[in-house]
Design a protein around this motif. Structure first.
Motif, PDB file in Angstrom:
ATOM      1  N   TRP A 183       0.747  -1.302   0.213  1.00 46.05           N
ATOM      2  CA  TRP A 183      -0.090  -0.019  -0.087  1.00 46.05           C
ATOM      3  C   TRP A 183       0.719   1.346   0.077  1.00 46.05           C
ATOM      4  O   TRP A 183       0.377   2.291  -0.175  1.00 46.05           O
ATOM      5  N   ASP A 207      -6.026  -7.220   0.957  1.00 47.50           N
ATOM      6  CA  ASP A 207      -5.898  -7.427  -0.314  1.00 47.50           C
ATOM      7  C   ASP A 207      -4.590  -6.477  -0.811  1.00 47.50           C
ATOM      8  O   ASP A 207      -4.648  -5.593  -1.184  1.00 47.50           O
ATOM      9  N   ALA A 239      -3.386  -6.871  -3.793  1.00 40.68           N
ATOM     10  CA  ALA A 239      -3.447  -6.500  -5.050  1.00 40.68           C
ATOM     11  C   ALA A 239      -4.220  -5.280  -5.190  1.00 40.68           C
ATOM     12  O   ALA A 239      -3.805  -4.531  -6.171  1.00 40.68           O
ATOM     13  N   THR A 240      -5.084  -4.950  -4.435  1.00 37.77           N
ATOM     14  CA  THR A 240      -6.005  -3.966  -4.521  1.00 37.77           C
ATOM     15  C   THR A 240      -6.160  -3.392  -2.929  1.00 37.77           C
ATOM     16  O   THR A 240      -7.281  -3.344  -2.481  1.00 37.77           O
ATOM     17  N   ARG A 251      -7.244  -0.981  -0.014  1.00 38.49           N
ATOM     18  CA  ARG A 251      -8.091   0.163   0.021  1.00 38.49           C
ATOM     19  C   ARG A 251      -7.608   1.483   0.146  1.00 38.49           C
ATOM     20  O   ARG A 251      -8.424   2.513  -0.101  1.00 38.49           O
TER      21      ARG A 251
END
Length: 124
Positions: A7, A96, A98-99, A101
């Motif tokens: 992130w 996650d 990969a994506t 928040r």
């Protein structure tokens, strides 16, 4: 500081819609609460503590945040405060990889980013 976590991303990847906060205006915990709440649009009833900060981040994600002058982030606070911030941001980002928040983009000179990276590593 490019991919220490999924992130935290390179500044070049920041979307045009990213919100900006100032690390120079976030040198202490209370300064950080003031700066981030104003820049990210936290509600007026924001309680100015880590639990309230966590709740507000949860309410505004998904989002991308650019921290300008990132090397100054919590520079005048005890080391523990930076560790708490990283934990709170990691929780807001979610599991996650990969994506996430929440995406964080750090902007400063290479030497100041290296210093921040060292401080972040010491707190983990």
């Amino acid at each position: 500081m490019t991919r220490t976590t999924p992130w935290i991303r390179p500044l070049a990847e920041a979307p045009a819609t990213a919100r900006e906060v100032s690390g120079a205006h976030s040198r202490t915990r209370q300064d950080l609460f003031t700066e981030w709440s104003a820049s990210l649009g936290f509600p007026g009833h924001f309680g100015r503590n880590w639990d309230a900060f966590t709740d507000c981040l949860r309410d505004i994600v998904p989002t991308a945040v650019v921290v300008r002058d990132a090397g100054a982030l919590l520079a005048d606070a005890p080391q523990l405060e930076l560790a708490v911030l990283v934990d709170v941001l990691a929780e807001a980002a979610g599991d996650d990889s990969a994506t996430p928040r929440l995406l964080l983009f750090l902007d400063d000179t290479p030497d100041r980013l290296a210093s921040l990276n060292t401080r972040m590593a010491q707190g983990s």
